[in-house]
Scaffold this active site. Structure first.
Site, mmCIF file in Angstrom:
data_model
loop_
_atom_site.group_PDB
_atom_site.id
_atom_site.type_symbol
_atom_site.label_atom_id
_atom_site.label_comp_id
_atom_site.label_asym_id
_atom_site.label_seq_id
_atom_site.Cartn_x
_atom_site.Cartn_y
_atom_site.Cartn_z
ATOM 1 N N ASP A 1 -13.410 -25.391 10.285
ATOM 2 C CA ASP A 1 -12.160 -24.675 10.512
ATOM 3 C C ASP A 1 -12.081 -23.544 9.504
ATOM 4 O O ASP A 1 -12.687 -23.611 8.430
ATOM 5 C CB ASP A 1 -10.944 -25.587 10.326
ATOM 6 C CG ASP A 1 -10.601 -25.759 8.846
ATOM 7 O OD1 ASP A 1 -9.685 -25.070 8.349
ATOM 8 O OD2 ASP A 1 -11.264 -26.570 8.164
ATOM 9 N N ASP B 1 -5.065 -31.525 8.111
ATOM 10 C CA ASP B 1 -5.557 -31.663 6.746
ATOM 11 C C ASP B 1 -4.509 -32.434 5.941
ATOM 12 O O ASP B 1 -3.427 -32.738 6.426
ATOM 13 C CB ASP B 1 -5.871 -30.306 6.135
ATOM 14 C CG ASP B 1 -4.650 -29.398 6.031
ATOM 15 O OD1 ASP B 1 -3.527 -29.892 6.205
ATOM 16 O OD2 ASP B 1 -4.820 -28.199 5.784
#
Length: 376
Positions: A271, A92
């Site tokens: 996720d 990320d």
């Protein structure tokens, strides 16, 4: 990266696909275990590979930037070699972690100044620096730097933030062209749709992100406390706009029910820290509902943790034994619960894929949602 859309469900917008990176294949729908600091908490890489068996895991740019730091990762040859993981990794951008540091950061057009949660030291993230950090980490899929707005969020703030996220995206793309790949493999880049829970902003953001023509696209800002029905509404709006021939990644979501409902809306990748975090607190997810293993009712239940489970812990240990480990505060209990929960999440998305291919997803999803929405 190549993405092949292989099957569509007849009763919903669910899809089965295949991503091909330099490192290998990712079958979708997929759940990515979260390896925040180069480790999926409580799980050896061997257990991760052989028992849970994900095609891809997630690493966290903010945390890896602070520890072990870019110098160590570069000396190691990137995150894969550092942690001993030879499959795909997605990182990320750190935007969510910066959002969560609301008391210790200042957001400006140039970027974000923040204080480390570790030692209070000052740092600065810009779209350009975050791209450089992710090049050094060496993940196979990297994310654009964005601002994640809170929930609830004022409309005008959400609009200003969305436009800044779009400007930051342009800067990310421009800078990536100047920073070469490291470690001998390419990286795929995903921009992020924002816009809080406002329909017009989500549509506008999705259209802008789609126009960029990236190899995949992500949906952010829908795991910050909004009601589930608003999450689904925003996901549906965005999925209807994002290109069909690119993977769609819903960031930070969520419960097993959330995942199934969003698969039905056309999401491919997920996720969440929930399976690992809840495991450490004694909550087990199963196909028939959730178990609080700390409850006294399991004290003399010597049946397997989960007869349907796919990992060795599910049949090797009993509920009574696992409850005992939690009561005795033995860390092994948290490890067992973590392996079980991650195994269940991977079983869930892989079974969803099988049902999509067989044309049976919608009926199966409807049954599973009812079964899993129980406290055992």
């Amino acid at each position: 990266m190549q993405f092949k859309l292989l099957h569509k469900d007849s009763g919903s917008k669910a899809r089965a696909g295949e991503l091909l990176t330099d490192r290998g294949k990712i079958e979708t729908p997929i759940f990515m275990p979260v390896g925040t600091v180069a480790s999926v908490k409580g799980v050896h890489q061997r257990e991760l590979r052989e028992e849970i068996n994900p095609d891809v895991i997630l690493g966290n740019t903010y945390h890896l930037y602070l520890r072990p730091g870019m110098e160590i990762l570069e000396q190691a040859g990137g995150l894969h070699k550092f942690m001993g993981w030879d499959r795909n990794i997605l990182t990320d951008s750190g935007g969510y972690q910066v959002y969560s540091l609301s008391g210790n950061r200042k957001i400006k057009e140039e970027g974000v100044k923040f204080k480390s949660h570790i030692d209070g030291s000052s740092h600065f993230f810009s779209p350009e620096s975050v791209m450089e950090v992710q090049r050094t980490i060496g993940a196979d899929i990297i994310m654009a730097f964005d601002e994640c707005t809170p929930y609830p969020c004022d409309y005008n703030y959400a609009k200003r933030s969305m436009h800044m996220t779009h400007r930051w995206l342009d800067r990310c793309i421009a800078h990536l062209d100047k920073v070469p790949f490291k470690y001998g493999h390419s990286q795929s880049f995903f921009p992020i749709v924002q816009g809080s829970t406002y329909k017009d902003l989500r549509k506008q953001s999705a259209e802008y992100i789609a126009s960029v023509g990236a190899e995949g696209n992500a949906i952010g800002g829908l795991s910050v406390g909004e009601p589930a029905d608003e999450m689904y509404e925003m996901s549906e709006i965005v999925c209807d706009i994002l290109p069909e021939d690119k993977p769609r990644y819903l960031m930070g979501v969520g419960t097993p029910l959330n995942i199934l409902e969003n698969i039905a809306l056309g999401v491919d990748m997920f996720d969440c820290v929930m399976p690992t975090r809840n495991a450490r607190n004694g909550m087990l997810f199963t196909a028939h509902g959730t178990i609080n293993i700390k409850n006294k009712k399991w004290e003399n239940d010597f049946s397997a943790i989960d007869e349907m489970g796919i990992t060795f812990v599910d049949t090797e240990y009993s509920k009574a034994y696992l409850r005992h480990l939690f009561a005795a505060n033995e860390y092994l209990g948290k490890q067992i619960a973590t392996i079980h929960n991650l195994g269940f999440y991977l079983w869930l998305v892989r079974t969803a894929r099988e049902k999509i291919v067989a044309g049976q997803f919608y009926e199966w999803k409807t049954m599973m949602v009812k079964q899993m929405d129980k406290r055992l």
